[in-house]
Scaffold this motif. Structure first.
Motif, PDB file in Angstrom:
ATOM      1  N   SER A  27      57.043-106.586 -21.492  1.00 49.19           N
ATOM      2  CA  SER A  27      56.338-105.398 -22.199  1.00 49.19           C
ATOM      3  C   SER A  27      55.875-104.413 -21.401  1.00 49.19           C
ATOM      4  CB  SER A  27      55.729-105.480 -23.674  1.00 49.19           C
ATOM      5  OG  SER A  27      56.639-106.276 -24.412  1.00 49.19           O
ATOM      6  N   GLU A  28      54.600-105.256 -20.576  1.00 47.68           N
ATOM      7  CA  GLU A  28      53.880-104.489 -19.523  1.00 47.68           C
ATOM      8  C   GLU A  28      54.485-103.784 -18.493  1.00 47.68           C
ATOM      9  OE1 GLU A  28      51.683-108.123 -18.321  1.00 47.68           O
ATOM     10  OE2 GLU A  28      50.433-107.998 -20.185  1.00 47.68           O
ATOM     11  N   HIS A  29      55.729-104.251 -18.306  1.00 52.02           N
ATOM     12  CA  HIS A  29      56.563-103.596 -17.293  1.00 52.02           C
ATOM     13  C   HIS A  29      57.797-102.795 -17.621  1.00 52.02           C
ATOM     14  CE1 HIS A  29      54.219-106.592 -14.909  1.00 52.02           C
ATOM     15  NE2 HIS A  29      54.468-105.765 -13.888  1.00 52.02           N
ATOM     16  N   GLN A  30      57.602-102.388 -19.078  1.00 51.36           N
ATOM     17  CA  GLN A  30      58.340-101.354 -19.666  1.00 51.36           C
ATOM     18  C   GLN A  30      59.859-102.044 -19.881  1.00 51.36           C
ATOM     19  OE1 GLN A  30      56.362 -99.621 -16.976  1.00 51.36           O
ATOM     20  NE2 GLN A  30      55.233 -99.873 -18.698  1.00 51.36           N
ATOM     21  N   ALA A  31      60.452-103.369 -19.814  1.00 50.49           N
ATOM     22  CA  ALA A  31      61.263-103.988 -19.997  1.00 50.49           C
ATOM     23  C   ALA A  31      61.868-103.857 -21.700  1.00 50.49           C
ATOM     24  CB  ALA A  31      61.376-105.186 -19.757  1.00 50.49           C
ATOM     25  N   VAL A  32      62.953-103.877 -21.953  1.00 44.74           N
ATOM     26  CA  VAL A  32      63.550-103.986 -23.222  1.00 44.74           C
ATOM     27  C   VAL A  32      64.249-105.518 -23.300  1.00 44.74           C
ATOM     28  CG1 VAL A  32      65.167-102.786 -24.885  1.00 44.74           C
ATOM     29  CG2 VAL A  32      64.079-101.687 -23.527  1.00 44.74           C
ATOM     30  N   THR A  33      63.925-105.971 -24.508  1.00 43.30           N
ATOM     31  CA  THR A  33      64.366-107.347 -24.809  1.00 43.30           C
ATOM     32  C   THR A  33      65.165-107.235 -25.953  1.00 43.30           C
ATOM     33  OG1 THR A  33      62.454-108.463 -23.847  1.00 43.30           O
ATOM     34  CG2 THR A  33      63.846-109.732 -25.363  1.00 43.30           C
ATOM     35  N   ILE A  34      66.250-107.931 -26.025  1.00 40.61           N
ATOM     36  CA  ILE A  34      67.287-107.687 -27.349  1.00 40.61           C
ATOM     37  C   ILE A  34      67.774-109.140 -27.328  1.00 40.61           C
ATOM     38  CG2 ILE A  34      69.318-106.779 -28.282  1.00 40.61           C
ATOM     39  CD1 ILE A  34      68.436-104.442 -26.576  1.00 40.61           C
ATOM     40  N   GLU A  35      68.046-109.566 -28.550  1.00 43.90           N
ATOM     41  CA  GLU A  35      68.751-111.148 -28.728  1.00 43.90           C
ATOM     42  C   GLU A  35      70.041-110.895 -29.241  1.00 43.90           C
ATOM     43  OE1 GLU A  35      66.749-113.197 -32.139  1.00 43.90           O
ATOM     44  OE2 GLU A  35      64.995-113.503 -30.849  1.00 43.90           O
ATOM     45  N   ASP A  36      70.892-111.863 -28.488  1.00 42.87           N
ATOM     46  CA  ASP A  36      72.423-111.751 -28.895  1.00 42.87           C
ATOM     47  C   ASP A  36      72.476-112.512 -30.127  1.00 42.87           C
ATOM     48  OD1 ASP A  36      72.739-114.562 -28.500  1.00 42.87           O
ATOM     49  OD2 ASP A  36      73.646-114.445 -26.486  1.00 42.87           O
ATOM     50  N   PRO A  37      73.779-112.401 -30.465  1.00 43.54           N
ATOM     51  CA  PRO A  37      74.281-112.961 -31.781  1.00 43.54           C
ATOM     52  C   PRO A  37      73.938-114.542 -31.891  1.00 43.54           C
ATOM     53  CG  PRO A  37      75.980-111.841 -30.782  1.00 43.54           C
ATOM     54  CD  PRO A  37      75.056-111.918 -29.661  1.00 43.54           C
ATOM     55  N   ASP A  38      73.536-115.398 -31.136  1.00 47.02           N
ATOM     56  CA  ASP A  38      73.189-116.764 -30.977  1.00 47.02           C
ATOM     57  C   ASP A  38      71.537-116.821 -30.798  1.00 47.02           C
ATOM     58  OD1 ASP A  38      75.569-118.011 -31.316  1.00 47.02           O
ATOM     59  OD2 ASP A  38      76.104-117.870 -29.041  1.00 47.02           O
ATOM     60  N   GLY A  39      70.810-115.771 -30.731  1.00 44.34           N
ATOM     61  CA  GLY A  39      69.511-115.678 -30.448  1.00 44.34           C
ATOM     62  C   GLY A  39      68.993-115.822 -29.183  1.00 44.34           C
ATOM     63  N   TRP A  40      69.904-115.914 -28.074  1.00 43.78           N
ATOM     64  CA  TRP A  40      69.555-115.952 -26.656  1.00 43.78           C
ATOM     65  C   TRP A  40      69.166-114.450 -26.477  1.00 43.78           C
ATOM     66  CZ3 TRP A  40      69.718-120.073 -23.469  1.00 43.78           C
ATOM     67  CH2 TRP A  40      70.374-121.315 -24.045  1.00 43.78           C
ATOM     68  N   ARG A  41      68.160-114.541 -25.654  1.00 41.26           N
ATOM     69  CA  ARG A  41      67.451-113.160 -25.096  1.00 41.26           C
ATOM     70  C   ARG A  41      67.874-112.652 -24.070  1.00 41.26           C
ATOM     71  NH1 ARG A  41      61.726-112.412 -27.967  1.00 41.26           N
ATOM     72  NH2 ARG A  41      62.108-112.957 -30.202  1.00 41.26           N
ATOM     73  N   VAL A  42      68.207-111.224 -24.053  1.00 43.43           N
ATOM     74  CA  VAL A  42      68.609-110.601 -22.804  1.00 43.43           C
ATOM     75  C   VAL A  42      67.357-109.585 -22.609  1.00 43.43           C
ATOM     76  CG1 VAL A  42      70.487-109.208 -21.791  1.00 43.43           C
ATOM     77  CG2 VAL A  42      70.873-110.892 -23.395  1.00 43.43           C
ATOM     78  N   VAL A  43      67.222-109.687 -21.281  1.00 45.58           N
ATOM     79  CA  VAL A  43      65.990-108.467 -20.806  1.00 45.58           C
ATOM     80  C   VAL A  43      66.566-107.537 -20.087  1.00 45.58           C
ATOM     81  CG1 VAL A  43      63.768-108.149 -19.778  1.00 45.58           C
ATOM     82  CG2 VAL A  43      64.218-110.086 -21.282  1.00 45.58           C
ATOM     83  N   PHE A  44      66.330-106.253 -20.188  1.00 45.54           N
ATOM     84  CA  PHE A  44      66.694-105.183 -19.237  1.00 45.54           C
ATOM     85  C   PHE A  44      65.574-104.632 -18.809  1.00 45.54           C
ATOM     86  CE2 PHE A  44      69.947-105.500 -22.748  1.00 45.54           C
ATOM     87  CZ  PHE A  44      70.923-105.715 -22.056  1.00 45.54           C
ATOM     88  N   MET A  45      65.396-104.483 -17.116  1.00 45.53           N
ATOM     89  CA  MET A  45      64.213-104.451 -16.595  1.00 45.53           C
ATOM     90  C   MET A  45      64.682-103.391 -15.595  1.00 45.53           C
ATOM     91  SD  MET A  45      60.830-105.488 -16.012  1.00 45.53           S
ATOM     92  CE  MET A  45      59.845-106.170 -14.757  1.00 45.53           C
ATOM     93  N   PRO A  46      63.592-102.425 -15.312  1.00 43.79           N
ATOM     94  CA  PRO A  46      63.481-101.464 -14.584  1.00 43.79           C
ATOM     95  C   PRO A  46      63.478-101.820 -13.159  1.00 43.79           C
ATOM     96  CG  PRO A  46      62.043-100.696 -16.256  1.00 43.79           C
ATOM     97  CD  PRO A  46      62.370-101.940 -16.704  1.00 43.79           C
ATOM     98  N   ILE A  47      64.212-101.738 -12.297  1.00 37.85           N
ATOM     99  CA  ILE A  47      64.061-102.189 -11.035  1.00 37.85           C
ATOM    100  C   ILE A  47      62.850-101.685 -10.281  1.00 37.85           C
ATOM    101  CG2 ILE A  47      65.524-100.473  -9.781  1.00 37.85           C
ATOM    102  CD1 ILE A  47      66.001-104.097  -9.208  1.00 37.85           C
ATOM    103  N   ASN A  48      62.336-100.620 -10.558  1.00 42.72           N
ATOM    104  CA  ASN A  48      61.397-100.197  -9.783  1.00 42.72           C
ATOM    105  C   ASN A  48      60.138-101.098  -9.999  1.00 42.72           C
ATOM    106  OD1 ASN A  48      60.939 -99.215 -12.628  1.00 42.72           O
ATOM    107  ND2 ASN A  48      60.496 -97.145 -11.880  1.00 42.72           N
ATOM    108  N   GLN A  49      60.039-102.007 -10.994  1.00 45.03           N
ATOM    109  CA  GLN A  49      59.050-102.828 -11.259  1.00 45.03           C
ATOM    110  C   GLN A  49      59.264-104.156 -10.341  1.00 45.03           C
ATOM    111  OE1 GLN A  49      56.537-101.964 -13.057  1.00 45.03           O
ATOM    112  NE2 GLN A  49      57.602-100.091 -13.671  1.00 45.03           N
ATOM    113  N   PRO A  50      58.300-104.617  -9.642  1.00 45.17           N
ATOM    114  CA  PRO A  50      58.214-105.695  -8.904  1.00 45.17           C
ATOM    115  C   PRO A  50      58.578-106.886  -9.634  1.00 45.17           C
ATOM    116  CG  PRO A  50      56.038-104.901  -8.810  1.00 45.17           C
ATOM    117  CD  PRO A  50      56.889-104.103  -9.585  1.00 45.17           C
TER     118      PRO A  50
END
Length: 141
Positions: free
Chosen positions: A116-139
């Motif tokens: 969250s601190e790096h403006q990523a978005v987290t979403i759970e797939d149908p089985d509850g596994w989490r996928v994070v979409f992270m801006p690349i400009n964040q180290p």
């Protein structure tokens, strides 16, 4: 500094992350239609398994989801088991999150506040596994 080459003593040609699911059609739709990966292969009837491989054409990093005819325990072991996609374009993250939201998969608060601190978005797939979409400009740390 990150190396762009695999070590000479580990001459990897392909990486595949595989996991079982009892919701194969839903999981495939999530990663294909929501995330935007392509189906690059599939199989049926292999020792009781059906599977689908997703990835980017020509790229040697794949996800494989399998379903065994007898079922299996497919729930994520914790909320911090993550698949992280680093994207160059914040707009692309918003597009993916919007598509997934329309499919019934809203963003969720991450277990680790780093995301969250790096403006990523987290979403759970149908089985509850989490996928994070992270801006690349964040180290990456």
């Amino acid at each position: 500094m990150l190396s762009e080459q695999w070590p000479a003593e580990l001459p990897v040609s392909r990486v595949r992350v595989a996991r079982p699911t009892d919701r194969l059609d839903e999981v495939v739709a999530f990663y294909r239609d929501g995330v935007g990966l392509s189906v690059i292969g599939s199989f049926e009837g292999h020792a009781g398994y059906t599977g689908v491989l997703l990835g980017l054409p020509g790229i040697h990093y794949h996800l494989e989801f399998t379903h065994h005819e007898n079922g299996s325990d497919c729930q994520a072991p914790s909320k911090d088991n993550l698949l992280v996609f680093y994207l160059h374009d914040r707009t692309a993250i918003e597009r993916v999150a919007g598509r997934l939201g329309k499919m019934g998969y809203p963003s969720v608060p991450p277990e680790n506040p780093y995301w969250s601190e790096h403006q990523a978005v987290t979403i759970e797939d149908p089985d509850g596994w989490r996928v994070v979409f992270m801006p690349i400009n964040q180290p990456a740390k």
